[in-house]
Design a protein around this motif. Structure first.
Motif, PDB file in Angstrom:
ATOM      1  N   SER A 190      -2.556   4.262 -14.588  1.00  0.00           N
ATOM      2  CA  SER A 190      -3.432   3.310 -15.284  1.00  0.00           C
ATOM      3  C   SER A 190      -3.445   1.922 -14.629  1.00  0.00           C
ATOM      4  CB  SER A 190      -2.978   3.158 -16.747  1.00  0.00           C
ATOM      5  OG  SER A 190      -1.722   2.495 -16.813  1.00  0.00           O
ATOM      6  N   ILE A 191      -2.596   1.728 -13.618  1.00  0.00           N
ATOM      7  CA  ILE A 191      -2.486   0.414 -12.956  1.00  0.00           C
ATOM      8  C   ILE A 191      -3.198   0.464 -11.604  1.00  0.00           C
ATOM      9  CG2 ILE A 191      -0.862  -1.260 -11.981  1.00  0.00           C
ATOM     10  CD1 ILE A 191       1.125  -0.318 -14.148  1.00  0.00           C
ATOM     11  N   ALA A 192      -4.023  -0.544 -11.370  1.00  0.00           N
ATOM     12  CA  ALA A 192      -4.785  -0.620 -10.128  1.00  0.00           C
ATOM     13  C   ALA A 192      -3.860  -0.682  -8.916  1.00  0.00           C
ATOM     14  CB  ALA A 192      -5.711  -1.831 -10.139  1.00  0.00           C
ATOM     15  N   VAL A 193      -4.170   0.135  -7.910  1.00  0.00           N
ATOM     16  CA  VAL A 193      -3.348   0.190  -6.692  1.00  0.00           C
ATOM     17  C   VAL A 193      -3.757  -0.959  -5.760  1.00  0.00           C
ATOM     18  CG1 VAL A 193      -2.768   1.568  -4.651  1.00  0.00           C
ATOM     19  CG2 VAL A 193      -3.126   2.685  -6.872  1.00  0.00           C
ATOM     20  N   PRO A 194      -2.792  -1.724  -5.244  1.00  0.00           N
ATOM     21  CA  PRO A 194      -3.142  -2.817  -4.313  1.00  0.00           C
ATOM     22  C   PRO A 194      -3.719  -2.300  -3.012  1.00  0.00           C
ATOM     23  CG  PRO A 194      -0.771  -2.489  -4.391  1.00  0.00           C
ATOM     24  CD  PRO A 194      -1.336  -1.631  -5.466  1.00  0.00           C
ATOM     25  N   ARG A 195      -4.633  -3.034  -2.433  1.00  0.00           N
ATOM     26  CA  ARG A 195      -5.279  -2.616  -1.167  1.00  0.00           C
ATOM     27  C   ARG A 195      -4.752  -3.453  -0.001  1.00  0.00           C
ATOM     28  NH1 ARG A 195      -9.216   0.861  -2.170  1.00  0.00           N
ATOM     29  NH2 ARG A 195     -10.111   0.964  -4.246  1.00  0.00           N
ATOM     30  N   ASP A 238      10.245   7.815   6.379  1.00  0.00           N
ATOM     31  CA  ASP A 238       8.919   8.209   6.876  1.00  0.00           C
ATOM     32  C   ASP A 238       8.585   7.526   8.201  1.00  0.00           C
ATOM     33  OD1 ASP A 238       8.010  10.157   5.243  1.00  0.00           O
ATOM     34  OD2 ASP A 238       6.733   8.904   4.001  1.00  0.00           O
ATOM     35  N   ASN A 239       9.596   6.843   8.761  1.00  0.00           N
ATOM     36  CA  ASN A 239       9.462   6.168  10.053  1.00  0.00           C
ATOM     37  C   ASN A 239       8.470   5.007  10.011  1.00  0.00           C
ATOM     38  OD1 ASN A 239      10.521   6.005  12.622  1.00  0.00           O
ATOM     39  ND2 ASN A 239       8.901   7.229  13.556  1.00  0.00           N
ATOM     40  N   ARG A 240       8.488   4.259   8.899  1.00  0.00           N
ATOM     41  CA  ARG A 240       7.645   3.066   8.767  1.00  0.00           C
ATOM     42  C   ARG A 240       8.507   1.844   8.481  1.00  0.00           C
ATOM     43  NH1 ARG A 240       5.545   3.586   4.281  1.00  0.00           N
ATOM     44  NH2 ARG A 240       5.829   5.773   3.738  1.00  0.00           N
ATOM     45  N   ASP A 241       8.019   0.659   8.869  1.00  0.00           N
ATOM     46  CA  ASP A 241       8.750  -0.575   8.582  1.00  0.00           C
ATOM     47  C   ASP A 241       8.079  -1.381   7.474  1.00  0.00           C
ATOM     48  OD1 ASP A 241       6.505  -1.485   9.885  1.00  0.00           O
ATOM     49  OD2 ASP A 241       7.583  -2.757  11.324  1.00  0.00           O
ATOM     50  N   TYR A 242       7.280  -0.714   6.653  1.00  0.00           N
ATOM     51  CA  TYR A 242       6.618  -1.370   5.527  1.00  0.00           C
ATOM     52  C   TYR A 242       6.461  -0.370   4.378  1.00  0.00           C
ATOM     53  CZ  TYR A 242       2.625   1.199   7.417  1.00  0.00           C
ATOM     54  OH  TYR A 242       1.813   2.206   7.885  1.00  0.00           O
ATOM     55  N   VAL A 243       6.443  -0.902   3.151  1.00  0.00           N
ATOM     56  CA  VAL A 243       6.329  -0.071   1.950  1.00  0.00           C
ATOM     57  C   VAL A 243       4.867   0.039   1.540  1.00  0.00           C
ATOM     58  CG1 VAL A 243       6.897   0.055  -0.521  1.00  0.00           C
ATOM     59  CG2 VAL A 243       8.646  -0.635   1.129  1.00  0.00           C
ATOM     60  N   THR A 244       4.444   1.247   1.165  1.00  0.00           N
ATOM     61  CA  THR A 244       3.076   1.478   0.698  1.00  0.00           C
ATOM     62  C   THR A 244       3.079   1.746  -0.814  1.00  0.00           C
ATOM     63  OG1 THR A 244       3.138   3.879   0.959  1.00  0.00           O
ATOM     64  CG2 THR A 244       2.569   2.578   2.916  1.00  0.00           C
ATOM     65  N   ILE A 264       8.349  -5.508   2.215  1.00  0.00           N
ATOM     66  CA  ILE A 264       7.653  -5.315   0.934  1.00  0.00           C
ATOM     67  C   ILE A 264       6.715  -6.506   0.765  1.00  0.00           C
ATOM     68  CG2 ILE A 264       7.879  -5.138  -1.578  1.00  0.00           C
ATOM     69  CD1 ILE A 264      10.571  -3.881  -1.222  1.00  0.00           C
ATOM     70  N   SER A 265       5.428  -6.262   0.849  1.00  0.00           N
ATOM     71  CA  SER A 265       4.455  -7.357   0.746  1.00  0.00           C
ATOM     72  C   SER A 265       4.412  -7.896  -0.680  1.00  0.00           C
ATOM     73  CB  SER A 265       3.065  -6.868   1.147  1.00  0.00           C
ATOM     74  OG  SER A 265       2.597  -5.916   0.209  1.00  0.00           O
ATOM     75  N   ASP A 266       3.816  -9.081  -0.836  1.00  0.00           N
ATOM     76  CA  ASP A 266       3.691  -9.689  -2.169  1.00  0.00           C
ATOM     77  C   ASP A 266       2.876  -8.807  -3.109  1.00  0.00           C
ATOM     78  OD1 ASP A 266       5.147 -11.830  -1.279  1.00  0.00           O
ATOM     79  OD2 ASP A 266       3.418 -13.134  -0.922  1.00  0.00           O
ATOM     80  N   SER A 267       1.844  -8.145  -2.562  1.00  0.00           N
ATOM     81  CA  SER A 267       1.001  -7.293  -3.405  1.00  0.00           C
ATOM     82  C   SER A 267       1.763  -6.060  -3.891  1.00  0.00           C
ATOM     83  CB  SER A 267      -0.260  -6.864  -2.643  1.00  0.00           C
ATOM     84  OG  SER A 267       0.077  -6.106  -1.488  1.00  0.00           O
ATOM     85  N   ILE A 268       2.651  -5.522  -3.040  1.00  0.00           N
ATOM     86  CA  ILE A 268       3.474  -4.370  -3.436  1.00  0.00           C
ATOM     87  C   ILE A 268       4.508  -4.793  -4.484  1.00  0.00           C
ATOM     88  CG2 ILE A 268       5.215  -2.724  -2.656  1.00  0.00           C
ATOM     89  CD1 ILE A 268       2.447  -1.887  -1.815  1.00  0.00           C
TER      90      ILE A 268
END
Length: 309
Positions: free
Chosen positions: A304-309, A259-265, A215-219
């Motif tokens: 209403s909340i901006a999605v991190p890129r 979903d077979n990923r090692d990171y959260v989107t 889970i990245s800092d932006s997520i």
């Protein structure tokens, strides 16, 4: 995600028709180490969903029918005097299992509800001053009927907060209902034994793998912005706590793993917000008078909340 987990999801969806998303959410909560509150009218397959999950993960299954006269000791167990042995003997209750279905939890008084919720939180039970740990894999699915309120004891908001998710079970479509009917008729004629897809030890290993999903800092910041926003909106009388943010983060990790990923989107986070928040926030009286829906309010808040890129 292993091939075994893919097969488990496929088998699960074959047995329970028309609830694909809710099945995956139920499995997500179990892998995240939480518990689920399931709301739906009678006859929509709530019991079957939970029972099937227990069989697929090789877990022991117990069901408690909650009634107004149910006592805490009927859940946790009690100590009785054994005349033959001339000593007290501890009889463990049905809560000592891997998967517990707490059927119609809102039909029993607060004292009995509290006994279950304490065990869910502490993962241990005290009987006559002696503490007994619950199994490592311990999952509670509590059901409640949304259309019948006579003789019920609604769970207070603080107790609902103990559940990771609140799922809503709706009626299947016509095509799905036909498929269910055909499957039940076929099963009566040719019963099939549902086999476990993996052991409890393998399940513990999967839960460890889930915790490695990044889970990245932006997520993390995105999750906190969503939760904090629930405390600022006029339509919401009581916002979500930090526990809600933890619930979203943990379940987003599992969803990414499935979903077979090692990171959260951000999409993982969006999908987890409604089941994680719908029982943790309360609409203001004016919003309820205007006919606002809790799920739609949450979706509008997230939008209403901006999605991190």
């Amino acid at each position: 995600m292993s091939q075994t987990m893919i097969n488990l999801l496929e088998k699960y969806e074959q047995r329970i028709i028309g609830q694909q998303k809710n099945l995956r959410l139920l499995l997500t909560a179990a892998l995240a180490g939480g518990h689920v509150l399931i709301e739906g009218v009678p006859g929509t397959g709530k019991t079957q969903m939970v029972k099937t999950l227990a069989k697929l993960v090789d877990g022991e299954f117990n069901r408690i029918q909650f009634t107004p006269d149910l006592l805490p000791s009927d859940i946790t167990g009690s100590s009785i005097y054994n005349m033959k042995e001339q000593a007290f003997q501890t009889l463990k209750g049905p809560i000592f299992t891997n998967v517990l279905l707490a059927d119609e939890i809102n039909r029993t008084p607060a004292k009995t509800q509290a006994a279950l919720l304490e065990a869910m939180e502490e993962k241990q039970v005290t009987i006559q001053g002696e503490t007994y740990p619950l199994p490592d894999f311990f999952f509670v699915a509590a059901t409640q009927n949304p259309i019948e309120f006579e003789g019920t004891y609604p769970l207070p908001e603080a107790q609902q907060d103990r559940f990771l998710f609140k799922l809503r079970i709706n009626f299947p479509s016509l095509e799905e209902e036909i498929e269910v009917l055909q499957m039940v008729i076929t099963e009566q004629l040719h019963p099939t034994e549902l086999k476990a897809m993996f052991t409890k030890e393998e399940l513990a290993s999967i839960q460890t793998e889930v915790q490695q999903v990044k889970i990245s800092d932006s997520i993390a910041d995105y999750i906190l912005k969503i939760v904090r926003k629930t405390r600022e909106l006029e339509q919401i009388q009581h916002g979500a706590s930090t526990r809600a943010a933890i619930a979203i983060a943990k379940t987003a990790q599992v969803w990414a793993y499935l979903d077979n990923r090692d990171y959260v989107t951000p999409d993982d986070v969006k999908l987890m917000t409604v089941p994680s928040l719908r029982h943790r926030i309360q609409l203001s009286p004016y919003a309820e008078l205007e006919g606002s829906d809790i799920d739609e309010t949450i979706k509008a808040l997230v939008g209403s909340i901006a999605v991190p890129r």
